[in-house]
Design a protein around this motif. Sequence first.
Motif, PDB file in Angstrom:
ATOM      1  N   THR A   1     -16.098  -6.203  -4.579  1.00 30.48           N
ATOM      2  CA  THR A   1     -15.553  -6.623  -3.293  1.00 30.48           C
ATOM      3  C   THR A   1     -14.285  -7.439  -3.532  1.00 30.48           C
ATOM      4  O   THR A   1     -14.330  -8.458  -4.227  1.00 30.48           O
ATOM      5  CB  THR A   1     -16.573  -7.473  -2.518  1.00 30.48           C
ATOM      6  N   ILE A   2     -13.172  -6.984  -2.972  1.00 28.64           N
ATOM      7  CA  ILE A   2     -11.888  -7.650  -3.154  1.00 28.64           C
ATOM      8  C   ILE A   2     -11.258  -7.919  -1.786  1.00 28.64           C
ATOM      9  O   ILE A   2     -11.242  -7.043  -0.917  1.00 28.64           O
ATOM     10  CB  ILE A   2     -10.930  -6.799  -4.020  1.00 28.64           C
ATOM     11  N   PHE A   3     -10.758  -9.127  -1.620  1.00 24.90           N
ATOM     12  CA  PHE A   3     -10.020  -9.505  -0.413  1.00 24.90           C
ATOM     13  C   PHE A   3      -8.583  -9.831  -0.801  1.00 24.90           C
ATOM     14  O   PHE A   3      -8.308 -10.260  -1.931  1.00 24.90           O
ATOM     15  CB  PHE A   3     -10.657 -10.730   0.253  1.00 24.90           C
ATOM     16  N   LEU A   4      -7.673  -9.659   0.141  1.00 26.73           N
ATOM     17  CA  LEU A   4      -6.274 -10.011  -0.068  1.00 26.73           C
ATOM     18  C   LEU A   4      -5.882 -11.085   0.936  1.00 26.73           C
ATOM     19  O   LEU A   4      -6.296 -11.057   2.093  1.00 26.73           O
ATOM     20  CB  LEU A   4      -5.357  -8.797   0.121  1.00 26.73           C
TER      21      LEU A   4
ATOM     22  N   LYS B   1       2.292  -4.537   4.246  1.00 25.26           N
ATOM     23  CA  LYS B   1       2.984  -3.298   3.867  1.00 25.26           C
ATOM     24  C   LYS B   1       2.120  -2.479   2.907  1.00 25.26           C
ATOM     25  O   LYS B   1       1.981  -1.261   3.048  1.00 25.26           O
ATOM     26  CB  LYS B   1       4.334  -3.617   3.233  1.00 25.26           C
ATOM     27  N   TYR B   2       1.536  -3.153   1.916  1.00 25.52           N
ATOM     28  CA  TYR B   2       0.661  -2.468   0.960  1.00 25.52           C
ATOM     29  C   TYR B   2      -0.489  -1.767   1.677  1.00 25.52           C
ATOM     30  O   TYR B   2      -0.809  -0.605   1.401  1.00 25.52           O
ATOM     31  CB  TYR B   2       0.115  -3.473  -0.056  1.00 25.52           C
ATOM     32  N   LEU B   3      -1.116  -2.462   2.613  1.00 20.79           N
ATOM     33  CA  LEU B   3      -2.274  -1.896   3.313  1.00 20.79           C
ATOM     34  C   LEU B   3      -1.897  -0.706   4.185  1.00 20.79           C
ATOM     35  O   LEU B   3      -2.678   0.240   4.318  1.00 20.79           O
ATOM     36  CB  LEU B   3      -2.936  -2.974   4.177  1.00 20.79           C
ATOM     37  N   GLY B   4      -0.720  -0.754   4.796  1.00 23.53           N
ATOM     38  CA  GLY B   4      -0.352   0.279   5.752  1.00 23.53           C
ATOM     39  C   GLY B   4       0.385   1.465   5.198  1.00 23.53           C
ATOM     40  O   GLY B   4       0.427   2.526   5.827  1.00 23.53           O
ATOM     41  N   GLU B   5       0.965   1.331   4.009  1.00 20.51           N
ATOM     42  CA  GLU B   5       1.785   2.417   3.486  1.00 20.51           C
ATOM     43  C   GLU B   5       0.986   3.409   2.634  1.00 20.51           C
ATOM     44  O   GLU B   5       1.495   4.476   2.304  1.00 20.51           O
ATOM     45  CB  GLU B   5       2.945   1.861   2.661  1.00 20.51           C
ATOM     46  N   ARG B   6      -0.231   3.059   2.280  1.00 17.24           N
ATOM     47  CA  ARG B   6      -1.026   3.908   1.407  1.00 17.24           C
ATOM     48  C   ARG B   6      -2.059   4.696   2.196  1.00 17.24           C
ATOM     49  O   ARG B   6      -2.771   4.148   3.029  1.00 17.24           O
ATOM     50  CB  ARG B   6      -1.719   3.067   0.330  1.00 17.24           C
ATOM     51  N   GLU B   7      -2.145   5.966   1.881  1.00 13.17           N
ATOM     52  CA  GLU B   7      -3.117   6.823   2.557  1.00 13.17           C
ATOM     53  C   GLU B   7      -4.540   6.421   2.194  1.00 13.17           C
ATOM     54  O   GLU B   7      -5.429   6.402   3.038  1.00 13.17           O
ATOM     55  CB  GLU B   7      -2.870   8.292   2.174  1.00 13.17           C
ATOM     56  N   ASN B   8      -4.734   6.089   0.913  1.00 14.04           N
ATOM     57  CA  ASN B   8      -6.066   5.702   0.450  1.00 14.04           C
ATOM     58  C   ASN B   8      -5.996   4.395  -0.330  1.00 14.04           C
ATOM     59  O   ASN B   8      -5.198   4.263  -1.265  1.00 14.04           O
ATOM     60  CB  ASN B   8      -6.658   6.797  -0.446  1.00 14.04           C
TER      61      ASN B   8
ATOM     62  N   LYS C   1      15.012  -3.203   6.541  1.00 14.15           N
ATOM     63  CA  LYS C   1      14.432  -2.090   7.285  1.00 14.15           C
ATOM     64  C   LYS C   1      13.285  -1.437   6.530  1.00 14.15           C
ATOM     65  O   LYS C   1      12.203  -1.196   7.089  1.00 14.15           O
ATOM     66  CB  LYS C   1      15.513  -1.052   7.589  1.00 14.15           C
ATOM     67  N   GLN C   2      13.495  -1.169   5.250  1.00 17.44           N
ATOM     68  CA  GLN C   2      12.473  -0.467   4.474  1.00 17.44           C
ATOM     69  C   GLN C   2      11.281  -1.356   4.126  1.00 17.44           C
ATOM     70  O   GLN C   2      10.161  -0.853   3.960  1.00 17.44           O
ATOM     71  CB  GLN C   2      13.082   0.089   3.185  1.00 17.44           C
ATOM     72  N   SER C   3      11.516  -2.649   4.011  1.00 13.97           N
ATOM     73  CA  SER C   3      10.464  -3.548   3.514  1.00 13.97           C
ATOM     74  C   SER C   3       9.671  -4.249   4.605  1.00 13.97           C
ATOM     75  O   SER C   3       8.644  -4.862   4.307  1.00 13.97           O
ATOM     76  CB  SER C   3      11.089  -4.599   2.586  1.00 13.97           C
ATOM     77  N   SER C   4      10.127  -4.199   5.846  1.00 14.72           N
ATOM     78  CA  SER C   4       9.394  -4.862   6.932  1.00 14.72           C
ATOM     79  C   SER C   4       8.030  -4.222   7.130  1.00 14.72           C
ATOM     80  O   SER C   4       7.915  -2.997   7.247  1.00 14.72           O
ATOM     81  CB  SER C   4      10.197  -4.787   8.231  1.00 14.72           C
ATOM     82  N   SER C   5       7.006  -5.046   7.217  1.00 14.12           N
ATOM     83  CA  SER C   5       5.637  -4.513   7.348  1.00 14.12           C
ATOM     84  C   SER C   5       5.315  -4.059   8.758  1.00 14.12           C
ATOM     85  O   SER C   5       4.328  -3.333   8.961  1.00 14.12           O
ATOM     86  CB  SER C   5       4.627  -5.585   6.921  1.00 14.12           C
ATOM     87  N   LEU C   6       6.129  -4.448   9.754  1.00 10.95           N
ATOM     88  CA  LEU C   6       5.823  -4.128  11.147  1.00 10.95           C
ATOM     89  C   LEU C   6       5.565  -2.643  11.350  1.00 10.95           C
ATOM     90  O   LEU C   6       4.630  -2.242  12.056  1.00 10.95           O
ATOM     91  CB  LEU C   6       6.973  -4.596  12.039  1.00 10.95           C
ATOM     92  N   GLN C   7       6.383  -1.809  10.724  1.00  9.27           N
ATOM     93  CA  GLN C   7       6.271  -0.362  10.892  1.00  9.27           C
ATOM     94  C   GLN C   7       5.001   0.223  10.271  1.00  9.27           C
ATOM     95  O   GLN C   7       4.596   1.342  10.601  1.00  9.27           O
ATOM     96  CB  GLN C   7       7.490   0.311  10.258  1.00  9.27           C
ATOM     97  N   PHE C   8       4.356  -0.538   9.391  1.00 17.07           N
ATOM     98  CA  PHE C   8       3.161  -0.048   8.706  1.00 17.07           C
ATOM     99  C   PHE C   8       1.858  -0.526   9.358  1.00 17.07           C
ATOM    100  O   PHE C   8       0.776  -0.047   8.992  1.00 17.07           O
ATOM    101  CB  PHE C   8       3.182  -0.487   7.235  1.00 17.07           C
ATOM    102  N   LEU C   9       1.958  -1.439  10.309  1.00 19.99           N
ATOM    103  CA  LEU C   9       0.748  -2.006  10.911  1.00 19.99           C
ATOM    104  C   LEU C   9      -0.142  -0.973  11.601  1.00 19.99           C
ATOM    105  O   LEU C   9      -1.372  -1.080  11.522  1.00 19.99           O
ATOM    106  CB  LEU C   9       1.126  -3.119  11.898  1.00 19.99           C
ATOM    107  N   PRO C  10       0.419   0.043  12.277  1.00 13.87           N
ATOM    108  CA  PRO C  10      -0.462   1.024  12.926  1.00 13.87           C
ATOM    109  C   PRO C  10      -1.345   1.795  11.961  1.00 13.87           C
ATOM    110  O   PRO C  10      -2.351   2.386  12.378  1.00 13.87           O
ATOM    111  CB  PRO C  10       0.528   1.964  13.631  1.00 13.87           C
ATOM    112  N   HIS C  11      -1.007   1.784  10.679  1.00 14.04           N
ATOM    113  CA  HIS C  11      -1.734   2.610   9.708  1.00 14.04           C
ATOM    114  C   HIS C  11      -2.759   1.825   8.890  1.00 14.04           C
ATOM    115  O   HIS C  11      -3.398   2.397   7.997  1.00 14.04           O
ATOM    116  CB  HIS C  11      -0.727   3.280   8.766  1.00 14.04           C
ATOM    117  N   ILE C  12      -2.921   0.544   9.171  1.00  9.53           N
ATOM    118  CA  ILE C  12      -3.888  -0.265   8.429  1.00  9.53           C
ATOM    119  C   ILE C  12      -5.306   0.150   8.802  1.00  9.53           C
ATOM    120  O   ILE C  12      -5.657   0.230   9.970  1.00  9.53           O
ATOM    121  CB  ILE C  12      -3.658  -1.767   8.694  1.00  9.53           C
ATOM    122  N   LYS C  13      -6.127   0.383   7.778  1.00 11.53           N
ATOM    123  CA  LYS C  13      -7.457   0.967   7.989  1.00 11.53           C
ATOM    124  C   LYS C  13      -8.603   0.035   7.618  1.00 11.53           C
ATOM    125  O   LYS C  13      -9.773   0.447   7.677  1.00 11.53           O
ATOM    126  CB  LYS C  13      -7.588   2.265   7.186  1.00 11.53           C
TER     127      LYS C  13
END
Length: 319
Positions: free
Chosen positions: A134-137, A149-156, A244-256
């Motif tokens: 079990t790992i938390f960030l 960004k890490y959480l939202g940019e990765r498919e798995n 633009k590329q590094s902002s996490s805002l764009q990745f938030l919808p993909h956090i699982k």
Amino acid sequence: MPVLESTYKTPYFFRNGFVSTVYSGLIRNVSGLIQERERITLPDGDFLDLDWSHSKTKSNKLIILLHGLEGNAQRPYMTGTAKLFNQNGIDAVCVNFRGCSGQDNLSFRSYHSGATEDLDAVIQHVLNTKAYDTIFLKGFSLGGNLTLKYLGERENLPIQIKAAVAVSVPCDLYSSCKELHTLKNKPYHDKFKTDLKNKLLIKQKNHPDKLSVKTIKSIKTLKDLDDIYTSKAHGFNDALDYYKQSSSLQFLPHIKIPTLIINALNDSFLAPECYPVKEAKNNANLHLEMPKHGGHVGFHLYKGVYYNESRALAFIQDF
């Protein structure tokens, strides 16, 4: 997930965002935490220093902590979280980003708000050498943006990563950059700029073919620094491309996975774009809490434990 109503009750003296920010960053002291340093080699041959602390009893749970701009693993917001989690049966590893552990890193590049490849290297190291199931960030400011960004940019994601918390997150980097350049934030801006320029002078000695002293001295603002160094050293066209590329805002919808964002409404570093209300309402995994007070990585409470620390522990305990 609807935006959460915060339960943070701010001590009267710390309702002022400047006081909360400065006290928590410069005056707060966390004692009694024992850290052990481990140096790991990154895929490109550079290194990262990890500072570990452990629960008194053997634990199968770990929290990975990521600091903010020009922070390190010994900042009180890092050690405060590590200490509380250790006291509750969870090991902690505080990550020092490249060049932040007291020694310049080997390569010309360093760290930045979107460098998730280094976070991934830490996670892979943990998975390959430890036995945590079990790992938390948890990330603060720049480290919070990197976490999201890490959480939202990765498919798995690795199945061991169960939940995350991000505190005082400039999830829209350009708007936050503009805030840091305003008069109200001049003390912070100038301190960051001075520290970063001093680091660049050290790096220039090790890489004289890539950067000149004259160029470093020409830097007048943090955006200048991102145009001259950060963007060029890390493969971006310029500062705006980096933001633009590094902002996490764009990745938030993909956090699982369950993720909590705590951004105080009186955080002078954050623009309105850094409060992702729409994204939280449209993603059941995203929990947004916006306390009225707290400043930037402040959230002072009496008795030693800060609100963002106790809130993070309560949030992850169900996972």
